[in-house]
Structures are given as C-alpha cells and as structure tokens.
Design a protein around this motif. Structure first.
Motif, PDB file in Angstrom:
ATOM      1  N   SER A  45     -29.565 -51.961  -7.067  1.00  0.00           N
ATOM      2  CA  SER A  45     -30.689 -51.454  -6.720  1.00  0.00           C
ATOM      3  C   SER A  45     -31.988 -51.459  -8.024  1.00  0.00           C
ATOM      4  CB  SER A  45     -30.474 -50.025  -6.349  1.00  0.00           C
ATOM      5  OG  SER A  45     -29.862 -49.118  -7.342  1.00  0.00           O
TER       6      SER A  45
ATOM      7  N   CYS B   1     -37.197 -54.919 -10.339  1.00  0.00           N
ATOM      8  CA  CYS B   1     -38.663 -54.543 -10.517  1.00  0.00           C
ATOM      9  C   CYS B   1     -39.292 -54.821  -9.301  1.00  0.00           C
ATOM     10  CB  CYS B   1     -39.006 -55.418 -11.671  1.00  0.00           C
ATOM     11  SG  CYS B   1     -40.774 -55.137 -12.172  1.00  0.00           S
ATOM     12  N   HIS B   2     -39.986 -54.041  -8.855  1.00  0.00           N
ATOM     13  CA  HIS B   2     -40.815 -53.939  -7.784  1.00  0.00           C
ATOM     14  C   HIS B   2     -42.156 -54.972  -7.689  1.00  0.00           C
ATOM     15  CE1 HIS B   2     -38.875 -50.946  -5.177  1.00  0.00           C
ATOM     16  NE2 HIS B   2     -38.907 -50.109  -6.149  1.00  0.00           N
ATOM     17  N   TYR B   3     -42.457 -55.065  -9.178  1.00  0.00           N
ATOM     18  CA  TYR B   3     -43.738 -56.025  -9.343  1.00  0.00           C
ATOM     19  C   TYR B   3     -43.482 -57.420  -9.909  1.00  0.00           C
ATOM     20  CZ  TYR B   3     -46.120 -51.534  -9.186  1.00  0.00           C
ATOM     21  OH  TYR B   3     -46.476 -50.073  -9.014  1.00  0.00           O
ATOM     22  N   TYR B   4     -42.252 -57.738  -9.915  1.00  0.00           N
ATOM     23  CA  TYR B   4     -41.494 -58.938 -10.493  1.00  0.00           C
ATOM     24  C   TYR B   4     -42.204 -60.263  -9.814  1.00  0.00           C
ATOM     25  CZ  TYR B   4     -38.987 -62.714 -12.558  1.00  0.00           C
ATOM     26  OH  TYR B   4     -38.725 -63.941 -12.984  1.00  0.00           O
TER      27      TYR B   4
ATOM     28  N   CYS C  49     -42.335 -55.150 -15.279  1.00  0.00           N
ATOM     29  CA  CYS C  49     -43.259 -54.049 -15.609  1.00  0.00           C
ATOM     30  C   CYS C  49     -43.512 -54.245 -17.177  1.00  0.00           C
ATOM     31  CB  CYS C  49     -42.975 -52.648 -15.280  1.00  0.00           C
ATOM     32  SG  CYS C  49     -42.985 -52.464 -13.576  1.00  0.00           S
TER      33      CYS C  49
ATOM     34  N   CYS D 286     -42.952 -49.463 -12.107  1.00  0.00           N
ATOM     35  CA  CYS D 286     -42.447 -49.226 -11.091  1.00  0.00           C
ATOM     36  C   CYS D 286     -41.248 -48.249 -11.260  1.00  0.00           C
ATOM     37  CB  CYS D 286     -42.061 -50.381 -10.143  1.00  0.00           C
ATOM     38  SG  CYS D 286     -40.478 -51.216 -10.704  1.00  0.00           S
TER      39      CYS D 286
ATOM     40  N   ASN E 284     -38.350 -48.259 -10.742  1.00  0.00           N
ATOM     41  CA  ASN E 284     -37.161 -48.556 -11.292  1.00  0.00           C
ATOM     42  C   ASN E 284     -37.124 -48.946 -12.761  1.00  0.00           C
ATOM     43  OD1 ASN E 284     -35.646 -48.378  -9.057  1.00  0.00           O
ATOM     44  ND2 ASN E 284     -35.787 -50.466  -8.146  1.00  0.00           N
ATOM     45  N   CYS E 285     -38.251 -49.331 -13.310  1.00  0.00           N
ATOM     46  CA  CYS E 285     -38.642 -49.601 -14.650  1.00  0.00           C
ATOM     47  C   CYS E 285     -39.186 -48.537 -15.614  1.00  0.00           C
ATOM     48  CB  CYS E 285     -39.712 -50.699 -14.786  1.00  0.00           C
ATOM     49  SG  CYS E 285     -39.052 -52.325 -13.946  1.00  0.00           S
TER      50      CYS E 285
ATOM     51  N   GLY F  67     -35.653 -61.122 -10.965  1.00  0.00           N
ATOM     52  CA  GLY F  67     -36.102 -59.813 -10.652  1.00  0.00           C
ATOM     53  C   GLY F  67     -35.510 -58.353 -11.035  1.00  0.00           C
TER      54      GLY F  67
END
Length: 298
Positions: A136, A139-142, A148, A155, A157-158, A187
């Motif tokens: 889980s 990175c949502h932005y990867y 990030c 995000c 997670n980061c 990611g």
C-alpha cells in the motif's frame, strides 16, 4: 489457543521439540513458550496479540511465514538468524515493527499492506526485498508527476513518517548485508523515501536491482545506491520481470585505461539483463559509461 482449521506438524529429537509447523490456523495471540524450539513454519496463519514475541523461545533460529495475516504491533527475537516473510499481509494502519538483531538472512517478498519497519540487523549477510503490487506504500502522483517532491503537495503515502521510529523503513536496517537484492514496481515510495537518508553499505559486495532503480534520464535512485556502496564488486541490473526470461545479457567492466569515478573502485562486473534494445536500455548504457564502464554482448 484457538486453532480452528489447524494442522500442526512436529519433528522431535530425543524428548525435546525442535520444529513446529502451523497450517491454516487462527491463533489466540499468546506467545509461544519453548526452551528448545529451533524452527517455526507458519502457513496461512492469522497472527494477533503477542504471538510473534519470541522472548520465551531462546533457541529459535529459523522462522518462515507464508500467506499469513500479520496483525501484530511487533515481531521480536534475540536468537533468530533466518527470517522469511512471503506473500503475507497486514490489515493494520501502522507498520509492523521487526526486531531481530541477530539475523544473518532475511527475505521479504510481496507483502500486502504497509511495509514492515525493520530495526537494526548488524549481523545480516544476505537480504532479498521485493515490494509487490499489493503493497500500500505507493505514490498517488507517480504516473503523472514522478514521486512527490518539494514542488508537489505530498500524497498521503508520501507524508512524513508519523509512526516510525527511524528515518528509513528498510534500507537503514539492511545496510550491513554482503549480498542484497532490491526489487519494486514503479510508483512504490519506500525505497525513494529511504534513499533521502541513504546509509552507507560498507560490506555490500553483490547487488541486484530491477527496473525500478533504472529510471532515466537522471537515474537518481541508481546513482544514489552506487555512491553508497564503496566495496561493491558485482552489480546486476535485471530489466525484465521475474516471470520473464531475459533474451540478452551484456557484461561490463571498467575501461582498462580509465579510473572509476564516483562509485566503488572494486566493481569487477556489471551485468545488464533485458529483452529488447530500446531507449531505456540506450539511456542506461550511456549513463553507465559516465562511470567509465564499457559493455560487451554475451
């Protein structure tokens, strides 16, 4: 203990218990107590409470966990030498802490949930770490913006580690290994974040990395790890998935007329495994040439 759907196999020598195996069990969370237990196999087991506190198992040296649900705050043993955690998962919203300071061999393969937090392993010799797609910590932005960074609102997670007791999750604990394999899909942010506080791998002689570490054109991750492995002798860059068989292998070494720059002067062999020559491979070869490494086909 609650051992519904449980099969237990024991191998004994003399009157003492040396090996125990739990299959498809739901345990009650109480810690094991044994003066003689040396090997413990857990497969398909649901773990809670203090079951992974092995302070009352002073002879335990080998722990294997496969397809287990690990919902404990901490796994700890002062005697453990070999630990493998394969296709296990955790449903906790914080990381499972792993304290095993006498480990010589460690495997973490395809853990689902938040990546376990490793504490110091000063005697470690070999480690295999693969962060699978069920992890889980991505990175949502990867995909669109890379990981990030300073110019991007991070995000969830980061964000900074609010629940960890060290600057790194994995690398700081395994930095004493002599042989290391680090694999991750693109990611995942754990290695990227750990590299910001990258330790020196003073004993590392062989290193295998997958395509995660070979993202051009800057190759930040690969550069960082090479700059922190001063006695590295063999580097393998595996640019195909484990399910595939590479079709081409190139081997490189320092040019006989030029000295290495910025990385280990002990590096004797760089192996690149791939299937087709594309822009990614060409960028990588060009990058490695900046370290005075020249390649030939096998």
């Amino acid at each position: 203990m609650d051992t519904s759907c449980c099969a237990v196999q024991c191998s004994c020598a003399h009157p003492h218990l040396y090996h125990i195996e739990f299959l498809c069990a739901k345990l009650d969370g109480l810690p094991l107590v044994s003066q003689h237990l040396r090997t413990l196999d857990l497969r398909g087991v649901s773990l809670q409470g203090s079951f992974l506190d092995f302070s009352r198992c002073p002879a335990l040296e080998d722990l294997k966990m496969r397809h287990c649900q690990i919902d404990v705050d901490k796994m700890s043993s002062l005697s453990l030498k070999r630990l493998s955690i394969i296709f296990c998962r955790s449903g906790l919203d914080h990381r499972v802490s792993v304290s095993a300071p006498c480990l010589v061999s460690f495997t973490l393969d395809s853990f689902a949930g938040r990546t376990p937090l490793l504490e110091s392993m000063p005697t470690l010799e070999t480690a295999y770490v693969e962060l699978g797609r069920a992890c889980s910590d991505f990175c949502h932005y990867y995909i669109n913006r890379g990981f990030c960074g300073a110019n991007v609102a991070p995000c969830v997670n980061c964000l900074g580690y609010s629940d960890e007791s060290s600057n790194t999750v994995l690398l700081g604990a395994i930095c004493n290994a002599k042989h290391l394999e680090l694999i991750s899909p693109l990611g995942m942010m754990i290695f990227a974040r750990d590299l910001k506080s990258c330790p020196i791998f003073n004993k590392l002689s062989t290193l295998l990395l997958n395509a995660y570490w070979c993202v051009g054109p800057e190759f930040h991750a690969l550069t960082c790890i090479l700059e922190h492995t001063p006695v590295l002798e063999k580097l393998t860059l595996q640019l195909v998935s484990e399910e595939q068989v590479h079709k081409v292998e190139m081997k490189g070494s320092y040019s006989s007329t030029e000295r290495p720059t910025g990385i280990s002067e002990h590096l004797k062999l760089v192996s690149v495994k791939y299937n087709v020559v594309d822009d990614r491979i060409l960028q990588l070869l060009k990058f490695m040439c900046t370290f005075n490494i020249r390649f030939s086909f096998e």
